[in-house]
Scaffold this active site. Structure first.
Site, PDB file in Angstrom:
ATOM      1  N   CYS A  86      -4.268   1.457  15.510  1.00  0.00           N
ATOM      2  CA  CYS A  86      -3.380   2.258  16.353  1.00  0.00           C
ATOM      3  C   CYS A  86      -4.151   3.403  17.016  1.00  0.00           C
ATOM      4  O   CYS A  86      -4.984   3.151  17.876  1.00  0.00           O
ATOM      5  CB  CYS A  86      -2.186   2.740  15.521  1.00  0.00           C
ATOM      6  SG  CYS A  86      -0.800   3.327  16.518  1.00  0.00           S
ATOM      7  N   HIS A 194      -0.085  -2.099  12.492  1.00  0.00           N
ATOM      8  CA  HIS A 194      -0.509  -1.408  11.270  1.00  0.00           C
ATOM      9  C   HIS A 194      -0.540  -2.357  10.071  1.00  0.00           C
ATOM     10  O   HIS A 194       0.444  -2.433   9.319  1.00  0.00           O
ATOM     11  CB  HIS A 194       0.471  -0.276  10.954  1.00  0.00           C
ATOM     12  CG  HIS A 194       0.343   0.918  11.845  1.00  0.00           C
ATOM     13  ND1 HIS A 194      -0.471   1.993  11.558  1.00  0.00           N
ATOM     14  CD2 HIS A 194       0.931   1.206  13.022  1.00  0.00           C
ATOM     15  CE1 HIS A 194      -0.382   2.895  12.518  1.00  0.00           C
ATOM     16  NE2 HIS A 194       0.470   2.440  13.427  1.00  0.00           N
ATOM     17  N   GLU A 196      -1.910  -1.949   7.288  1.00  0.00           N
ATOM     18  CA  GLU A 196      -1.802  -1.192   6.027  1.00  0.00           C
ATOM     19  C   GLU A 196      -0.347  -0.897   5.671  1.00  0.00           C
ATOM     20  O   GLU A 196      -0.053  -0.482   4.558  1.00  0.00           O
ATOM     21  CB  GLU A 196      -2.646   0.094   6.109  1.00  0.00           C
ATOM     22  CG  GLU A 196      -2.002   1.285   6.816  1.00  0.00           C
ATOM     23  CD  GLU A 196      -1.972   1.186   8.341  1.00  0.00           C
ATOM     24  OE1 GLU A 196      -2.253   0.108   8.890  1.00  0.00           O
ATOM     25  OE2 GLU A 196      -1.641   2.209   8.974  1.00  0.00           O
TER      26      GLU A 196
END
Lengths: 224, 83
Positions: A86, A194, A196
């Site tokens: 990002c 994302h 994660e």
């Protein structure tokens, strides 16, 4: 044990999620402040999401002049793993470590939500454990995520098999539905979604695991 | 000497400009007709201390291209800032 540095710029806000994901997958994760100039001993570096330096001027425009960015350029040139997520992707393009730029979304709205992606190349440290054509649902969360580049750059990305992830349904106006790309040698990767935040089905999706496992997967020569 | 200068940053031609497009779409509803090709950009004003105007403009051009604009998608130009 694989050792990962998670860079913190003033305004980063996804560093704990990134470090937590790395630890869950068996790596060591340390925070690296943006004024650091030495990345000796790390196998990989993550530039996390957020709003580095407030995103003033343009996302990543000021962060690219942070002292740590010279160290990251050097680290990348020596084959170290570099992952920009990002805002981290925006910083990598501003720094010239990845081509193109991330522009304001088509429609000028901040967009956020689980987003279907397709793996379109496995020739990168992030996608090497995934399968070509694999569908992954991973959250996006951005205002400036429309990947933009000139024709020459786009053709070189296609020819080099460097578009690693594309959106199934383009949410932001990205050229060629691009969600993530890699450099010529596959060790520097940037993506707007994302991974994660997609570590557990309990929290919506575990599809980020295959990407981050791949990132940690190769037996690595430690950069010193 | 001190030279007041202005840097204009605009998206390069061919680069989609969602801000300009949105403004253009809003104009008819406000009663403005005949306006087309709206492009949004940014302006930076600052003073440069330099021995002469050419040197001041050269410095402004360098910082405009290195920091104020992203050459991948934007053009930057320098002009005199004296009102």
């Amino acid at each position: 044990m694989t050792r990962i540095g998670v860079v913190i710029f003033p305004g980063s806000n996804c560093e704990y999620d990134a470090a937590s994901a790395m630890r869950e997958l068996g790596a060591t994760a340390d925070f690296v402040w943006h004024t650091e100039t030495d990345l000796a001993g790390y196998d990989g570096v993550i530039l996390p999401g957020g709003f580095a330096h407030g995103d003033y001027l343009r996302p990543g425009a000021l962060a690219r002049f942070s002292p740590v960015m010279n160290a990251i350029a050097d680290f990348a040139a020596r084959g170290g793993l570099v992952l920009g997520i990002c805002n981290g992707f925006q910083v990598l393009t501003e720094a010239g470590l990845l081509p193109g730029a991330l522009q304001k979304n088509k429609g000028l709205t901040f967009i956020s939500g689980p987003t279907p992606l397709v793996v379109t190349s496995t020739k990168s440290v992030l996608t090497r454990a995934a399968t070509l054509g694999q569908r992954l649902v991973i959250p996006i969360n951005h205002f400036s995520g429309a990947y933009t580049c000139d024709d020459e750059t786009y053709e070189s990305l296609v020819a080099g098999d460097r578009i690693i992830l594309r959106y199934e349904a383009n949410p932001n106006g990205s050229r060629g539905d691009i969600a993530g790309i890699t450099n010529e040698t596959g060790n520097v990767v940037g993506l707007m979604p994302h991974p994660e935040r997609a570590m557990s089905t309990l929290l919506g999706s575990a599809d980020g695991r295959i990407l981050l496992e791949g990132f940690l997967g190769r037996s690595l020569q430690r950069v010193s | 000497m001190i030279f007041p200068l202005v840097v204009d940053v605009t998206l390069r031609s061919g680069i989609a400009d969602p801000e300009g497009a949105t403004i253009e779409r809003a104009l008819p509803a406000l009663g403005f007709s005949g306006v087309s090709h709206v492009r949004a950009g940014r302006t930076f004003r600052f003073d440069v201390e330099a021995p002469d105007e050419a040197a001041a403009i050269e410095l402004a051009g360098a910082l405009a291209h290195r920091l104020l604009s992203n050459p991948v998608i934007e053009d930057a130009s320098v002009r005199r800032g004296d009102a």
